[in-house]
Motif scaffolding. Structure first.
Motif, PDB file in Angstrom:
ATOM      1  N   MET A   1       0.839  -1.191   0.000  1.00 40.62           N
ATOM      2  CA  MET A   1       0.000   0.000   0.000  1.00 40.62           C
ATOM      3  C   MET A   1       0.878   1.247   0.000  1.00 40.62           C
ATOM      4  O   MET A   1       1.930   1.257   0.637  1.00 40.62           O
ATOM      5  CB  MET A   1      -0.932  -0.023   1.201  1.00 40.62           C
ATOM      6  CG  MET A   1      -1.966  -1.140   1.153  1.00 40.62           C
ATOM      7  SD  MET A   1      -3.166  -1.050   2.501  1.00 40.62           S
ATOM      8  CE  MET A   1      -4.209  -2.447   2.078  1.00 40.62           C
TER       9      MET A   1
ATOM     10  N   ARG B   1      -6.719   7.541  -3.146  1.00 42.30           N
ATOM     11  CA  ARG B   1      -5.970   6.298  -2.946  1.00 42.30           C
ATOM     12  C   ARG B   1      -5.995   5.856  -1.490  1.00 42.30           C
ATOM     13  O   ARG B   1      -6.193   4.666  -1.202  1.00 42.30           O
ATOM     14  CB  ARG B   1      -4.521   6.490  -3.418  1.00 42.30           C
ATOM     15  CG  ARG B   1      -3.679   5.229  -3.283  1.00 42.30           C
ATOM     16  CD  ARG B   1      -2.387   5.354  -4.070  1.00 42.30           C
ATOM     17  NE  ARG B   1      -1.556   6.439  -3.579  1.00 42.30           N
ATOM     18  CZ  ARG B   1      -0.456   6.856  -4.202  1.00 42.30           C
ATOM     19  NH1 ARG B   1      -0.078   6.288  -5.335  1.00 42.30           N
ATOM     20  NH2 ARG B   1       0.265   7.844  -3.710  1.00 42.30           N
TER      21      ARG B   1
ATOM     22  N   GLU C   1      -7.376   2.358   0.052  1.00 38.64           N
ATOM     23  CA  GLU C   1      -6.482   1.498   0.825  1.00 38.64           C
ATOM     24  C   GLU C   1      -7.021   1.240   2.229  1.00 38.64           C
ATOM     25  O   GLU C   1      -6.872   0.140   2.766  1.00 38.64           O
ATOM     26  CB  GLU C   1      -5.085   2.113   0.880  1.00 38.64           C
ATOM     27  CG  GLU C   1      -4.376   2.075  -0.464  1.00 38.64           C
ATOM     28  CD  GLU C   1      -2.976   2.661  -0.420  1.00 38.64           C
ATOM     29  OE1 GLU C   1      -2.568   3.183   0.638  1.00 38.64           O
ATOM     30  OE2 GLU C   1      -2.284   2.604  -1.456  1.00 38.64           O
TER      31      GLU C   1
ATOM     32  N   GLU D   1      -9.667  -1.406   1.942  1.00 35.88           N
ATOM     33  CA  GLU D   1      -9.028  -2.709   1.757  1.00 35.88           C
ATOM     34  C   GLU D   1      -8.394  -3.198   3.054  1.00 35.88           C
ATOM     35  O   GLU D   1      -8.513  -4.380   3.421  1.00 35.88           O
ATOM     36  CB  GLU D   1      -7.963  -2.605   0.663  1.00 35.88           C
ATOM     37  CG  GLU D   1      -7.230  -3.903   0.379  1.00 35.88           C
ATOM     38  CD  GLU D   1      -6.131  -3.742  -0.650  1.00 35.88           C
ATOM     39  OE1 GLU D   1      -5.370  -4.726  -0.853  1.00 35.88           O
ATOM     40  OE2 GLU D   1      -6.005  -2.658  -1.246  1.00 35.88           O
TER      41      GLU D   1
END
Length: 260
Positions: free
Chosen positions: A1, A29, A33, A36
């Protein structure tokens, strides 16, 4: 990441917002992330608790300036899609079946307050500053709103939700946003002390207990999230939002500002 780091040791994961040069502002982004990471850590049997912190001087300054510029040019559908991505990130962290301990090492504004509000407990640097500053820009703290209200309660939230005022760490404790304050030198030890008891608890029972508290607390379901997104988009479409954000980037007072 790229915008986060994850370290796991002894059953405790450390999830760090890693844009210190941008005060850990929430970029597209980073939002992806974080969503996730919530799924990965929530499903990892080796992880018993998660500590959320930031690199550098700030915990999270809220929305990234580049993201804000993009919203000026975007249409309602694009704005709604971006708002939903933030909402889903917050929901993923809020519903992660592991205890989430906020280790707030610096200032937090706007979306940073939302990040604190989805934590199960928060320890913070006693020198940190906080604020829900959206109304100064002509917008509202909408997608973070359900979590902020759930954490503070309506009465406390009304004291800081609309005024745009910054407030210190002691007031954040009074509002229920922070559990305890510590010096910068003691902060990590305090966060680890909050995480340590979970190493002796049955992980399935912890997950079930956390889910039960959410069901018994304020409802944050699809309808609630949809309503918060709709409220944000309506305000983004207003002349106030256009003026407030333009004034921010032009480094001037917005047209509604009355000098004391």
């Amino acid at each position: 990441m790229d915008d986060l780091t994850i370290e796991v040791a002894g059953g405790i994961a450390r999830l760090t917002l890693n844009r210190p040069e941008k005060h850990n502002a929430l970029s597209a982004r980073m939002i992806s992330e974080l969503t996730e990471a919530a799924a990965l850590l929530g499903a990892d049997p080796e992880v018993r608790a998660v500590m959320l912190t930031g690199a550098g001087k700030s915990f999270c300054a809220g929305a990234d300036l580049g993201w804000m510029r993009a919203q000026i040019e975007a249409g309602p559908q694009e704005r709604a899609a971006e708002a939903r991505r933030i909402a889903m990130m917050l929901r993923a962290l809020n519903e992660m079946p592991k205890p989430l301990i906020g280790m707030v090492q610096g200032n937090a504004f706007g979306g940073g307050i939302g990040m604190m509000s989805v934590c199960d407990t928060v320890v913070a640097d006693e020198a940190a500053l906080f604020g829900l500053t959206e109304t100064r820009l002509g917008i509202i703290p909408a997608t973070i709103g359900p979590y902020v209200i759930a954490r503070m309660g309506e009465g406390f939230a009304r004291r800081v939700f609309m005024s745009g005022n910054r407030f210190g760490a002691a007031k954040a404790v009074e509002l229920g946003l922070i559990s305890s304050l510590h010096s910068a030198a003691e902060l990590e030890a305090a966060a680890l002390a909050e995480a340590a008891p979970y190493l002796a608890c049955a992980p399935g029972a912890v997950a079930a207990a956390k889910a039960l508290t959410r069901r018994l607390g304020p409802v944050i379901d699809d309808a609630t999230i949809d309503m918060s997104i709709a409220a944000l988009i309506a305000q983004w479409e207003s002349s106030e939002a256009a003026e407030g954000i333009a004034a921010f980037f032009e480094r001037r007072p917005a047209s509604w500002v009355i000098a004391p």
